[in-house]
Design an enzyme around this catalytic site. Structure first.
Site, PDB file in Angstrom:
ATOM      1  N   LYS A  32      49.247  36.084  32.599  1.00 51.94           N
ATOM      2  CA  LYS A  32      48.369  37.814  32.213  1.00 51.94           C
ATOM      3  C   LYS A  32      49.418  38.213  31.495  1.00 51.94           C
ATOM      4  CE  LYS A  32      45.634  41.386  33.865  1.00 51.94           C
ATOM      5  NZ  LYS A  32      44.671  40.432  34.749  1.00 51.94           N
ATOM      6  N   GLY A  72      30.614  51.797  39.667  1.00 52.08           N
ATOM      7  CA  GLY A  72      30.524  52.078  37.566  1.00 52.08           C
ATOM      8  C   GLY A  72      29.682  50.475  37.563  1.00 52.08           C
TER       9      GLY A  72
END
Ligand code: NAD
Length: 351
Positions: free
Chosen positions: A80, A184
């Site tokens: 990450k 969403g």
């Protein structure tokens, strides 16, 4: 600020810090484990209050990616990166190019993709300076946006089918009552899959037009935000926020299955045990929502949805194994999932 003795440090293979004064870039790359392959993970840009907060996030998130990739059956490790800054105010094309050079400097041990605060165009700018990028359609291919949400929604639907089969002994979803929190990008598509399978839907969202769409398109019943936990349904599918399984909400649940796409659903690990005590089956979030990372893995000139879809089906099989082991050992599903992931990426850890 310590690294090796940091509470989130977990034998990470690489933690690199970079400051580029010309563009203002301040970034950290963390690679947790590359035993299965390069450390793939998104680049998050966020106005962290401190460098220490950014380090905590990148250590935690990169570790999570190792577990996710391992149980998704991908030849990838976990990594990450974080950029310290406000994406709306501080982001510039030159900063994204500088990030690309930083990614390149770690020699392919880290592969960057989009995350909150960065988008596909940002990754394209990074790609001007490094080949180590994931999730980009080939230049000129306008057939795909690179949005992993459709794959995440399909994977979550497959996961719900597996959970319902295990917990309720049902193959058929017709008439199944499902409450979705957040409709969403993922939740809306999940609603469509469930509607097409004949499920009855209850939905909530802080954005009213998103709810309206589900009412009109799928005959869903709208619900107030706080009312979503206590509904008399069989499945609760969290698809909005983290930490929604906590001391307040778990006692309200009537659903016998919790299975949705949101990240970090358990407020604390002990909440997994509370669900077990209440006889509620929890589909570990990073297993059921792995569709996005699976989609990113197959991105490239040879991309075929049928290949992605076949891989997404394995989410159901993996969850079933987790559910069966958890039942046999009377342990929480998230504990079993973590252990199964470790058996894959750290096979000698217990030896
Ligand atoms: P999104 O932002 O498109 O949708 C989230 C929805 O939740 C929005 O419509 C928002 O209005 C709503 N919402 C926010 N707060 C709410 C609240 N308190 N109650 C009810 N609704 C609320 O995000 P998304 O891409 O659909 O992702 C949903 C979740 O799934 C997130 O937790 C995300 O981290 C996780 N996830 C997404 C993907 C992906 O491929 N998009 C992959 C893995 C995990």
């Amino acid at each position: 600020m310590s690294v090796f003795s940091h509470r989130e440090f977990d034998r990470h293979e690489l933690v690199a810090f970079h400051h580029d004064p010309a563009t203002g870039l301040k970034a950290i790359i963390a690679v947790h484990n590359t035993r299965l392959g390069k450390g793939l993970g998104g680049c998050r840009m966020y106005p962290y209050a401190s460098d220490a907060e950014a380090l905590t996030d990148v250590l935690r998130l990169s570790r999570g990616m190792t577990y996710k990739a391992a149980l998704a059956g991908l030849p990838q490790g976990g990594g990450k990166s974080v950029i310290i800054g406000d994406p709306r105010r501080d982001k510039t094309p030159e900063m994204m190019r500088a990030m690309g050079r930083f990614v390149d400097s770690v020699g392919g041990r880290y592969v960057v993709a989009e995350d909150s605060g960065t988008s596909v165009p940002d990754i394209r700018l990074m790609a001007e300076h490094t080949a180590h990028v994931g999730g980009l359609a080939p230049p000129g291919d306008t057939s795909r946006t690179g949005d992993p949400s459709p794959a995440t929604a399909t994977g979550t639907f497959i996961g719900i089918q597996a959970a319902v089969r295990h917990q309720l002994g049902r193959e058929d979803l017709r008439g199944l009552k499902v409450a979705i929190q957040g409709v969403g990008n993922v939740g809306r598509r999940l609603a469509r899959h469930l509607h097409e399978a004949g499920a009855q839907l209850w939905v909530t969202d802080s954005y009213a037009p998103a709810v309206e769409h589900c009412v009109t398109a799928f005959g869903a019943t709208p619900v107030a935000m706080d009312a979503i936990y206590g509904l008399d349904v069989e499945v609760f599918a969290p698809c909005a926020l983290g930490a929604i399984l906590n001391d307040d909400t778990i006692p309200q649940l009537k659903a016998r299955v919790v299975a949705g796409a949101a990240n970090n659903q358990l407020a604390e690990p002990r909440h997994g045990l509370r669900l077990l005590d209440r006889g509620i089956l929890y589909a570990p979030d990073y297993v059921i929502n792995a569709g996005g990372i699976i989609d990113i893995h197959y991105e490239g000139p040879e991309y075929q949805w049928s290949v992605v879809e076949a891989h997404l089906r394995r989410i159901g099989a993996t969850l079933t194994t987790i559910f069966e082991r958890a039942r046999a050992e009377q342990r929480s599903t998230h504990e079993i999932a973590d252990r199964m992931a470790e058996e894959i990426f750290r096979p000698t850890a217990r030896g």
